[in-house]
Design an enzyme around this catalytic site. Structure first.
Site: not given
Ligand code: IDP
Ligand code: MG
Length: 138
Positions: A11, A51, A87, A93, A114, A117, A128
């Site tokens: 990212k 997304y 993963r 996450t 973080n 992805h 994707e």
């Molecule tokens: P992932 O990246 O581990 O698959 P997802 O649930 O798909 O997690 O969420 C996508 C991205 O959205 C996460 O990597 C994170 O950067 C952001 N995100 C997820 N949940 C939250 C939240 O509750 N608040 C703010 N950002 C979030």
């Molecule tokens: Mg995800």
């Protein structure tokens, strides 16, 4: 045993911090083959598609702003159980909960920054990879 392909994005925070190479190295060291790599600035339209599953979530706007805030490094990785194994290497996450030794556990603290992805299922990986590598993979 299942040979799979999956999409990883380093990212904008990872690219900005200059750790893209370290992240690629981790995946290569683990044994994944690189089948595609592209440095690109994601358009808002592509970000909203990528997304799409989160479009009703309160953080969707911030997520799109962030992922379009600078270049990302898109990687197509291939190997045994690549979707799940990548993963696991990424970590939780929320980086606060990510175990040290994982990418997020070693490099991140904030949910919104973080670093990586990774596709979360076979269907997501297919969708994707087609979005980021429309001309196919090597
Ligand atoms: P992932 O990246 O581990 O698959 P997802 O649930 O798909 O997690 O969420 C996508 C991205 O959205 C996460 O990597 C994170 O950067 C952001 N995100 C997820 N949940 C939250 C939240 O509750 N608040 C703010 N950002 C979030
Ligand atoms: Mg995800």
């Amino acid at each position: 045993m299942a040979n799979e392909r999956t999409l990883v994005l380093v990212k904008p925070d990872g690219v900005r911090r200059g750790i893209s190479g370290e992240i690629v190295a981790r995946f290569e060291q683990r044994g994944f083959k690189l089948r595609g790599a592209r440095l690109l600035k994601i358009s808002r339209a592509t970000a909203q598609k990528h997304y799409g599953e989160h479009k009703e979530r309160p953080f969707f706007g911030e997520l799109v702003d962030f992922i379009t805030s600078g270049p990302v490094l898109a990687l197509a990785l291939e190997g045994e159980s690549a979707i799940a194994a990548v993963r696991t290497m990424m970590g939780a996450t929320n980086p606060v909960n990510a175990v040290p030794g994982t990418i997020r556990g070693d490099y991140a603290l904030l949910m919104g920054e973080n670093i990586v992805h990774g596709s979360d299922s076979k269907e997501s990986a297919k969708r994707e990879l087609a979005l980021f590598f429309p001309d196919g993979l090597v």
